[in-house]
Design an enzyme around this catalytic site. Structure first.
Site, mmCIF file in Angstrom:
data_model
loop_
_atom_site.group_PDB
_atom_site.id
_atom_site.type_symbol
_atom_site.label_atom_id
_atom_site.label_comp_id
_atom_site.label_asym_id
_atom_site.label_seq_id
_atom_site.Cartn_x
_atom_site.Cartn_y
_atom_site.Cartn_z
ATOM 1 C CB ILE A 516 -0.896 0.252 1.203
ATOM 2 C CG1 ILE A 516 0.020 0.046 2.339
ATOM 3 C CG2 ILE A 516 -1.898 -1.132 1.050
ATOM 4 C CD1 ILE A 516 -0.902 0.324 3.597
ATOM 5 N N GLY A 519 8.763 3.574 0.518
ATOM 6 C CA GLY A 519 9.225 4.700 0.871
ATOM 7 C C GLY A 519 10.894 4.207 1.223
ATOM 8 N N GLY A 520 11.751 5.269 1.784
ATOM 9 C CA GLY A 520 13.230 5.147 2.009
ATOM 10 C C GLY A 520 13.353 3.798 2.701
ATOM 11 C CG PHE A 521 12.220 1.325 6.993
ATOM 12 C CD1 PHE A 521 13.144 1.700 7.909
ATOM 13 C CD2 PHE A 521 11.404 0.282 7.160
ATOM 14 C CE1 PHE A 521 13.309 0.811 8.996
ATOM 15 C CE2 PHE A 521 11.742 -0.702 8.047
ATOM 16 C CZ PHE A 521 12.670 -0.458 8.763
ATOM 17 N N GLY A 522 11.365 1.056 2.848
ATOM 18 C CA GLY A 522 10.927 -0.377 2.454
ATOM 19 C C GLY A 522 9.496 -0.012 2.005
ATOM 20 C CB VAL A 524 3.970 0.377 3.755
ATOM 21 C CG1 VAL A 524 2.923 0.262 5.020
ATOM 22 C CG2 VAL A 524 5.011 1.321 4.346
ATOM 23 C CE LYS A 538 8.294 2.180 8.480
ATOM 24 N NZ LYS A 538 8.372 3.701 8.600
ATOM 25 C CG ASP A 634 11.200 13.180 6.349
ATOM 26 O OD1 ASP A 634 11.195 14.108 5.539
ATOM 27 O OD2 ASP A 634 11.144 12.103 6.051
#
Length: 826
Positions: A516, A519-522, A524, A538, A634
């Protein structure tokens, strides 16, 4: 006669250089079936059957009728070639050294959003770009150069040992790649071959050769002179920027220009830089003072965790004897050269040459400093400094030139995608051994047993990846000796610790159809736990732009924060090298998705104001709910999530920082954040305050009003940056001109006027002139009152704006009325 001799020497030099250049030049106009004239050269369309080059797949031909770009390459940037799958340009070449330039201009074409495109690029075995986003690069260059930039040209140098040069474009999952033009130019042999000075090496020289590593151009400056167009350089067509915007203090130096002809110290130097670079220079301003303690300084933002080649160009334009101008050269606050005498090294006045230095930039540093200053121990008549030109090149590391994350949000380890597996394995084993030793000293026999289990989880760790459980083991021994326990320890974490099996069951083994967001982390995922409870999961991946530190920060912050307008963390998973966070599910996604780009129904003006109030409440709680407060760092519309009732909640605390201690006004830290939202004062000073969040929130307010991206390079220059564009209209008291047309008739001019005034205050140049989040919240609530009064009056046909007054926007009012905050207690 003298002029004729110099002319003949120059022509001979050019002839000799041309003999050193092997191979064919390729100038490719991508996505076109016609030849284009640009930069004084002819560019062949890549749809025309090529001479010694092919395309592995045709991709999609994209074009636009008009663009807003620099006229020098305008004819090239009207077309591009898009790739939905991995594709490559293949050039037949002879072995040798080459310059590669890739041109990117985000054109508008059908349903393809080039602002959101992300892709990788490689040249043979050299990784050039990773998760490259052209819009972010344009924003970075605009911020870096303090000017509007509309296109990106990436320049690389590499050695080709085969008969083919392959430039491969690999789109990220769900995205596409594109390119507008490609240049392949063979190099003279002397450009990057020889030995260079190691900074701080006490005269040590190290070899430089393109056969050993690739090189990327970061900066190329004409010091003291104007910007030079690429057609000035007849060998490699290199443009040279002016250095003024990179100077720490322009007043520290003055410019000088040559009054006679310049010659090169060596005939080979003529291909290093055009003579126009040496016709101007900067020298120190007031070099007659007794106390000579200041330097001329330039600062450059660079990618951490790489080595950099600093090439300095010199030509003495005033003195004709040695010992008349002597100075020191400092790179990254280290002495690169002492007693530097240009005339002595060149053998005379008006003689051009260059000097190379190499230095490493660590993973924690994002800038490179060059400083020239007087040598106070000398008796030279001109104890100041001189510089004519400057180039900075990034050197590849393990076959990699790509920097993974947003430059503002640094994480150097993620870029090490090319690290050999064997080396990574030994690093993991080394880390395990260090943990074993620590446990042996501080733990009981029980912990030996636990250690054996944990070591088994470290095997085969991917490059740049650090299992959290191993990190905690090492960290716990340190925390045991500290008076302040760490919130990142498992014992102090709130929430449920999920097993990986539970996570896989909840996401159907990470089914891509359940993604869905990303982002930078991975990615979701939408997941279901405990017989029907929907959650957001996430999952980080080894090459994510964020890593262990951000994972721990997220858990730490959400372990001590609970508020109706902050996303709640349900739990986490740190099993088998996975880093996973589980949150409450926000049914209506991000605020950004409801403003533009997704086709969702438009939000009403009341909904938009309500959402801004909710986000402001969450930020106000962050700033005041702890002893030192917390700075989000952020704030943006994609980090404001909406639940099923459109209640706004702040999310993504991976970059958050504790506020300054009572005796301090700011937190000194490396710059992190997102393009378009970043506080310029924070960027300049690297001093983070709560007012940095206020600035970002001001950008959000304008984004809510205008419903467009904060950075859109495809627009005319004066509209690219939303904050600057909307602020100009607001200061003219004409914000209604740029309001989202879908809001027409849904708001009162009075409520919009006050809303714009709040946003304007948030974007004050200096943090001290911005309101607090509590003050912003108070006034947003008043905007809502204005709107509701307007709607009531419309219904009764008796509304008069003069019946309502608005509080003075000097922001001298109290933060917030007691009892307004709704803190969720669990």
């Amino acid at each position: 006669m003298k002029t004729l001799v110099l002319l003949l020497v120059g022509l001979l030099s050019m002839f000799l250089q041309s003999k050193l250049i092997q191979g064919k030049t390729f100038l490719i106009n991508c996505g076109s079936n016609a030849t284009a004239d640009a930069d004084g050269r002819k560019w062949a369309g890549d749809s025309i059957p090529g001479d010694n080059f092919t395309l592995s797949s045709t991709g999609i031909v994209a074009s636009t009728s008009s663009i807003n770009a620099e006229p020098i390459f305008g004819s090239l940037y009207k077309t591009a070639r898009f790739f939905n799958t991995s594709s490559s340009y293949n050039f037949g070449v002879v072995s040798g050294d080459y310059c590669i330039r890739l041109h990117f201009f985000p054109i508008k074409f059908e349903n393809y959003d080039t602002n959101a495109s992300a892709f990788d690029v490689s040249a043979n075995d050299l990784k050039l770009l990773y998760k490259f986003n052209v819009s972010e690069e344009i924003s970075w260059k605009s911020l870096r150069n303090n000017s509007v930039v509309t296109s990106v040209v990436k320049e690389y140098f590499l050695s080709v040992n085969l008969s083919e040069l392959q430039i491969e474009f690999v789109p990220n999952v769900g995205s596409f790649a594109f390119v507008n033009a490609v240049e392949i130019i063979p190099l003279p042999e002397n450009i990057f071959n020889g030995s260079i000075n190691k900074v701080g090496g006490d005269g040590l020289k190290v070899p430089l050769s393109l056969s050993d590593q690739g090189i990327e151009t970061m900066y190329r400056l004409n010091v003291g002179g104007p910007a030079l167009k690429s057609n000035v350089d007849q060998f490699l067509y290199r443009p040279w920027e002016s250095d003024e915007s990179f100077m720490f203090s322009v007043n520290a130096a003055t410019t000088i220009f040559n009054t006679s002809n310049i010659s090169y110290v060596s005939s080979n130097d003529s291909s290093i830089a055009p003579v126009e670079v040496y016709e101007s220079a900067r020298i120190m301003s007031n070099n007659e003072v007794v106390e000579k303690k200041f330097n001329v300084s330039w600062r450059f933002y660079v990618d951490p965790n790489f080595d950099y080649l600093v090439r300095l160009h010199f030509c003495e334009l005033i003195y004709d004897k040695s010992s008349q101008r002597i100075f020191k050269i400092y790179i990254n606050n280290k002495t690169a050269a002492e007693n530097y005498d240009v005339v002595l090294r060149a053998g005379g006045m008006n003689k051009a040459y260059h000097e190379d230095y190499v230095d490493a930039v660590s993973q924690q540093i994002d800038s490179l400093w060059l400083q020239l200053g007087p040598d106070s121990l000398t008796t030279a008549s001109g104890t100041d400094a001189l510089l004519n030109g400057l180039e900075i090149f990034k050197l590849s590391k393990n076959g990699n030139l790509a920097y993974v994350s947003e430059r503002i949000d640094h994480n150097g380890e993620a870029s090490s995608s090319k690290k050999p597996k064997r080396k990574a394995l030994w690093e993991a084993v080394g880390a395990g051994i260090a943990s074993i030793i620590s446990i042996a000293i501080f733990s009981t026999l029980f912990f030996y047993h636990v250690r054996g289990k944990r070591e088994s989880d470290v095997k085969d760790v991917p490059p740049g990846w650090h299992p959290l459980i191993l990190h905690e083991t090492t960290k716990s021994t340190t925390n045991a000796r500290s008076s302040k326990p760490s919130l990142t320890n498992s014992a102090s974490r709130i929430g449920r610790r999920f097993t990986l099996a539970e996570i896989k069951a909840a996401t159907k083994n990470f089914d891509e159809s359940l993604v869905i967001g990303t982002g930078g982390f991975g990615n979701v995922f939408k997941g279901v736990i405990d017989e029907g409870n929907t959650v957001a999961i996430k999952r980080a991946h080894p090459l994510s732009e964020q890593g262990l530190k951000e994972f721990e920060t997220e858990i730490e912050m959400l372990s001590k924060l609970r508020h109706r307008h902050l996303v709640s963390m349900i739990g986490y998973c740190e099993e088998q090298r996975e880093m996973i966070l589980v949150y409450e599910f926000m049914a209506n996604g991000t605020l950004r998705s409801h403003l533009y780009g997704s086709g969702l129904p438009p939000l009403t003006w009341k909904q938009r104001v309500d959402i801004c109030i909710g986000a402001a409440r969450g930020l106000h709680y962050l700033h005041t709910g702890a002893d030192r407060g917390i700075i989000h760092r952020d704030v943006k519309t994609s980090n404001i999530l909406l639940d099923e009732n459109f209640v706004a909640k702040m999310s993504d605390f991976g970059l958050s920082k504790d506020g300054p201690a009572l005796e301090h006004t700011h937190v000194s830290t490396a710059v992190k954040g997102s393009f378009g939202y970043l506080d310029p004062e924070y960027f300049r000073r690297q001093q983070l305050t709560q007012k940095s969040d206020v600035y970002s929130f001001g950008v959000v307010l304008f984004e809510v009003v205008c419903a467009r991206p904060v950075i859109n390079p495809s627009l005319p220059k004066d509209q690219i940056n939303l904050a600057e564009w909307a602020l100009r209209w607001q200061r003219q008291r004409s914000l209604e001109t740029v309001v989202d047309p879908r809001l027409e008739g849904d708001y009162s001019s009075e409520s919009l006027k006050k809303f714009g005034e709040i946003a304007e205050k948030c974007l004050a140049d200096e943090g001290k002139n911005r309101p607090t989040m509590g003050e912003v919240l108070w006034h947003l609530e008043y905007v809502l009152q204005l709107h509701e009064a307007y709607k009531q009056s419309v219904d009764s046909e008796s509304f008069g704006s003069t019946e309502l007054g608005f509080a003075d926007l000097s922001f001298s009012l109290p933060y917030i009325r007691e009892g307004e905050e709704e803190i969720c207690r669990h």
